[in-house]
Design a protein around this motif. Structure first.
Motif, mmCIF file in Angstrom:
data_model
loop_
_atom_site.group_PDB
_atom_site.id
_atom_site.type_symbol
_atom_site.label_atom_id
_atom_site.label_comp_id
_atom_site.label_asym_id
_atom_site.label_seq_id
_atom_site.Cartn_x
_atom_site.Cartn_y
_atom_site.Cartn_z
ATOM 1 N N ARG A 124 0.834 -1.203 0.000
ATOM 2 C CA ARG A 124 0.000 0.000 0.000
ATOM 3 C C ARG A 124 0.870 1.255 0.000
ATOM 4 N NH1 ARG A 124 -5.415 0.081 3.433
ATOM 5 N NH2 ARG A 124 -5.162 -2.021 2.599
ATOM 6 N N GLU A 125 1.894 1.245 0.825
ATOM 7 C CA GLU A 125 2.795 2.402 0.895
ATOM 8 C C GLU A 125 3.546 2.589 -0.421
ATOM 9 O OE1 GLU A 125 3.809 2.200 5.687
ATOM 10 O OE2 GLU A 125 5.173 1.265 4.240
ATOM 11 N N LEU A 126 4.037 1.477 -0.966
ATOM 12 C CA LEU A 126 4.903 1.558 -2.142
ATOM 13 C C LEU A 126 4.131 1.746 -3.441
ATOM 14 C CD1 LEU A 126 8.053 -0.569 -2.694
ATOM 15 C CD2 LEU A 126 6.403 -0.364 -4.541
ATOM 16 N N ILE A 127 3.032 1.016 -3.597
ATOM 17 C CA ILE A 127 2.300 1.036 -4.868
ATOM 18 C C ILE A 127 1.235 2.121 -4.876
ATOM 19 C CG2 ILE A 127 0.871 -0.288 -6.464
ATOM 20 C CD1 ILE A 127 2.198 -2.839 -5.290
ATOM 21 N N LEU A 128 0.321 2.043 -3.912
ATOM 22 C CA LEU A 128 -0.815 2.958 -3.921
ATOM 23 C C LEU A 128 -0.362 4.392 -3.705
ATOM 24 C CD1 LEU A 128 -3.607 1.746 -4.414
ATOM 25 C CD2 LEU A 128 -4.165 2.190 -2.026
ATOM 26 N N HIS A 129 0.425 4.617 -2.646
ATOM 27 C CA HIS A 129 0.811 5.977 -2.293
ATOM 28 C C HIS A 129 2.124 6.402 -2.949
ATOM 29 C CE1 HIS A 129 -2.490 5.688 0.442
ATOM 30 N NE2 HIS A 129 -1.886 4.802 1.220
ATOM 31 N N GLY A 130 3.098 5.494 -2.967
ATOM 32 C CA GLY A 130 4.413 5.869 -3.444
ATOM 33 C C GLY A 130 4.582 5.896 -4.946
ATOM 34 N N THR A 131 3.720 5.186 -5.665
ATOM 35 C CA THR A 131 3.851 5.131 -7.125
ATOM 36 C C THR A 131 2.756 5.928 -7.828
ATOM 37 O OG1 THR A 131 4.905 2.951 -7.030
ATOM 38 C CG2 THR A 131 3.921 3.601 -9.139
ATOM 39 N N PHE A 132 1.511 5.715 -7.428
ATOM 40 C CA PHE A 132 0.398 6.314 -8.170
ATOM 41 C C PHE A 132 -0.248 7.513 -7.474
ATOM 42 C CE2 PHE A 132 0.622 1.908 -9.643
ATOM 43 C CZ PHE A 132 0.738 2.117 -11.011
ATOM 44 N N GLY A 133 -0.200 7.571 -6.171
ATOM 45 C CA GLY A 133 -0.828 8.691 -5.478
ATOM 46 C C GLY A 133 -2.320 8.510 -5.338
ATOM 47 N N GLN A 134 -2.981 8.369 -6.436
ATOM 48 C CA GLN A 134 -4.413 8.041 -6.451
ATOM 49 C C GLN A 134 -4.686 7.195 -7.681
ATOM 50 O OE1 GLN A 134 -6.810 9.178 -8.709
ATOM 51 N NE2 GLN A 134 -5.579 10.635 -9.884
ATOM 52 N N VAL A 135 -5.690 6.330 -7.580
ATOM 53 C CA VAL A 135 -5.886 5.327 -8.630
ATOM 54 C C VAL A 135 -7.273 5.375 -9.250
ATOM 55 C CG1 VAL A 135 -4.150 3.785 -7.644
ATOM 56 C CG2 VAL A 135 -6.531 3.566 -6.920
ATOM 57 N N GLU A 136 -8.067 6.366 -8.896
ATOM 58 C CA GLU A 136 -9.429 6.438 -9.429
ATOM 59 C C GLU A 136 -9.470 6.979 -10.845
ATOM 60 O OE1 GLU A 136 -8.563 7.593 -6.414
ATOM 61 O OE2 GLU A 136 -9.402 5.921 -5.266
ATOM 62 N N ASP A 137 -8.459 7.733 -11.223
ATOM 63 C CA ASP A 137 -8.417 8.391 -12.535
ATOM 64 C C ASP A 137 -7.561 7.548 -13.485
ATOM 65 O OD1 ASP A 137 -7.959 9.981 -14.757
ATOM 66 O OD2 ASP A 137 -7.614 11.808 -13.611
ATOM 67 N N LYS A 138 -8.195 6.920 -14.461
ATOM 68 C CA LYS A 138 -7.469 6.057 -15.393
ATOM 69 C C LYS A 138 -6.378 6.818 -16.126
ATOM 70 C CE LYS A 138 -8.081 3.117 -19.485
ATOM 71 N NZ LYS A 138 -9.042 2.482 -20.429
ATOM 72 N N ALA A 139 -6.669 8.029 -16.585
ATOM 73 C CA ALA A 139 -5.670 8.794 -17.332
ATOM 74 C C ALA A 139 -4.430 9.052 -16.476
ATOM 75 C CB ALA A 139 -6.267 10.114 -17.818
ATOM 76 N N HIS A 140 -4.646 9.341 -15.205
ATOM 77 C CA HIS A 140 -3.513 9.570 -14.306
ATOM 78 C C HIS A 140 -2.695 8.295 -14.136
ATOM 79 C CE1 HIS A 140 -1.201 10.745 -10.778
ATOM 80 N NE2 HIS A 140 -1.623 9.631 -10.191
ATOM 81 N N VAL A 141 -3.358 7.181 -13.885
ATOM 82 C CA VAL A 141 -2.651 5.909 -13.687
ATOM 83 C C VAL A 141 -1.850 5.548 -14.937
ATOM 84 C CG1 VAL A 141 -2.960 3.427 -13.325
ATOM 85 C CG2 VAL A 141 -4.269 5.062 -11.951
ATOM 86 N N LEU A 142 -2.457 5.701 -16.095
ATOM 87 C CA LEU A 142 -1.747 5.368 -17.337
ATOM 88 C C LEU A 142 -0.592 6.324 -17.591
ATOM 89 C CD1 LEU A 142 -4.630 4.316 -19.759
ATOM 90 C CD2 LEU A 142 -2.932 2.863 -18.625
ATOM 91 N N SER A 143 -0.717 7.563 -17.146
ATOM 92 C CA SER A 143 0.397 8.498 -17.314
ATOM 93 C C SER A 143 1.591 8.073 -16.471
ATOM 94 C CB SER A 143 -0.035 9.923 -16.956
ATOM 95 O OG SER A 143 -0.188 10.100 -15.557
ATOM 96 N N ILE A 144 1.339 7.530 -15.274
ATOM 97 C CA ILE A 144 2.421 7.022 -14.428
ATOM 98 C C ILE A 144 3.061 5.794 -15.068
ATOM 99 C CG2 ILE A 144 2.971 6.023 -12.177
ATOM 100 C CD1 ILE A 144 2.292 8.991 -12.043
ATOM 101 N N TYR A 145 2.216 4.911 -15.582
ATOM 102 C CA TYR A 145 2.703 3.706 -16.264
ATOM 103 C C TYR A 145 3.589 4.082 -17.458
ATOM 104 C CZ TYR A 145 2.283 -0.575 -19.141
ATOM 105 O OH TYR A 145 2.526 -1.673 -19.924
ATOM 106 N N ASP A 146 3.107 4.990 -18.291
ATOM 107 C CA ASP A 146 3.871 5.394 -19.478
ATOM 108 C C ASP A 146 5.171 6.096 -19.098
ATOM 109 O OD1 ASP A 146 1.957 4.345 -21.187
ATOM 110 O OD2 ASP A 146 0.914 6.257 -21.451
ATOM 111 N N ALA A 147 5.114 6.955 -18.074
ATOM 112 C CA ALA A 147 6.312 7.680 -17.657
ATOM 113 C C ALA A 147 7.366 6.722 -17.093
ATOM 114 C CB ALA A 147 5.951 8.744 -16.625
ATOM 115 N N HIS A 148 6.914 5.739 -16.347
ATOM 116 C CA HIS A 148 7.845 4.743 -15.807
ATOM 117 C C HIS A 148 8.545 3.990 -16.935
ATOM 118 C CE1 HIS A 148 9.363 1.425 -13.327
ATOM 119 N NE2 HIS A 148 8.893 0.623 -14.258
ATOM 120 N N ASN A 149 7.769 3.497 -17.883
ATOM 121 C CA ASN A 149 8.355 2.731 -18.985
ATOM 122 C C ASN A 149 9.309 3.597 -19.810
ATOM 123 O OD1 ASN A 149 6.864 0.555 -18.148
ATOM 124 N ND2 ASN A 149 5.280 0.768 -19.719
#
Length: 209
Positions: free
Chosen positions: A129-154
């Motif tokens: 929870r600390e590492l993934i939910l809070h430390g990686t994505f911040g919030q996960v309700e917004d698909k565009a935000h989550v995908l932006s984190i995924y794309d930026a990481h890759n």
């Protein structure tokens, strides 16, 4: 034994299949999130690493030749620097398929109520929870935000790891690209396929998970 393969791909990109494939190729043991639940004290050590940004990697990953999935993937920069001879595998998949998978498995799992802090499983449950939910994505309700984190990481992995050292890999492509990258023969056995969404959900029902 020292780490020779670093998996930089986020969870739900075929990381458990990659773990099994590497072990089938004789390149294991391979560390994976599942090991956090079997190695005493590891969850707290990863929590400490998340807070400090570093760890005694040789001690934490002692006995492993590879490390994939979270939590190791969160520390791909540190691991790549600490093990300069290790090769890096970035597992990827179609972004929409990845989002559908993670939003129905990992994200709901990390929103479940936590036990009391003195519960023996507390560190194992709070660390992701600390590492993934809070430390990686911040919030996960917004698909565009989550995908932006995924794309930026890759993109960051591909920008910072030199191509000869890096394989960008979709496990759907099977043995060919993986074996070519590692310089090993293609096995006769089928490529392992594991940890479907249903597998993940079934495993959540186990005590302490």
């Amino acid at each position: 034994m020292t780490l020779s393969i670093i998996g930089a791909g986020f969870g739900r990109t075929g990381t458990l299949s990659l773990k099994l494939a590497l072990e089938q190729l004789g390149l294991g043991p391979c560390y994976h999130m599942n090991d956090v639940f079997t190695q005493a004290g590891h969850a707290q050590r990863w929590r400490d690493a998340f807070r400090s940004g570093d760890a005694d990697w040789d001690s934490l990953l002692q006995g492993y030749r590879a490390a994939v999935d979270w939590p190791p993937a969160h520390f791909w920069r540190q691991l790549a620097a600490h093990y300069p001879a290790a090769r890096v595998i970035l597992t990827v998949r179609d972004p929409d398929a990845w989002y559908e998978s993670i939003s129905s498995t990992i994200f709901p799992a990390q929103r479940r109520p936590l036990p009391a802090s003195d519960d023996p499983h507390y560190a194992q449950l709070v660390m992701p929870r600390e590492l993934i939910l809070h430390g990686t994505f911040g919030q996960v309700e917004d698909k565009a935000h989550v995908l932006s984190i995924y794309d930026a990481h890759n993109a960051a992995v591909q920008a910072q790891i030199a191509p000869p050292r890096l394989l960008v890999y979709d496990v759907k492509d099977g043995w060919g690209p993986l074996c070519a990258f590692l310089g090993v023969p293609v096995p006769a056995a089928p490529f392992p396929r594991s940890n479907t969404q249903q597998d993940f959900l079934d495993r959540l029902k186990a005590p302490g998970v």
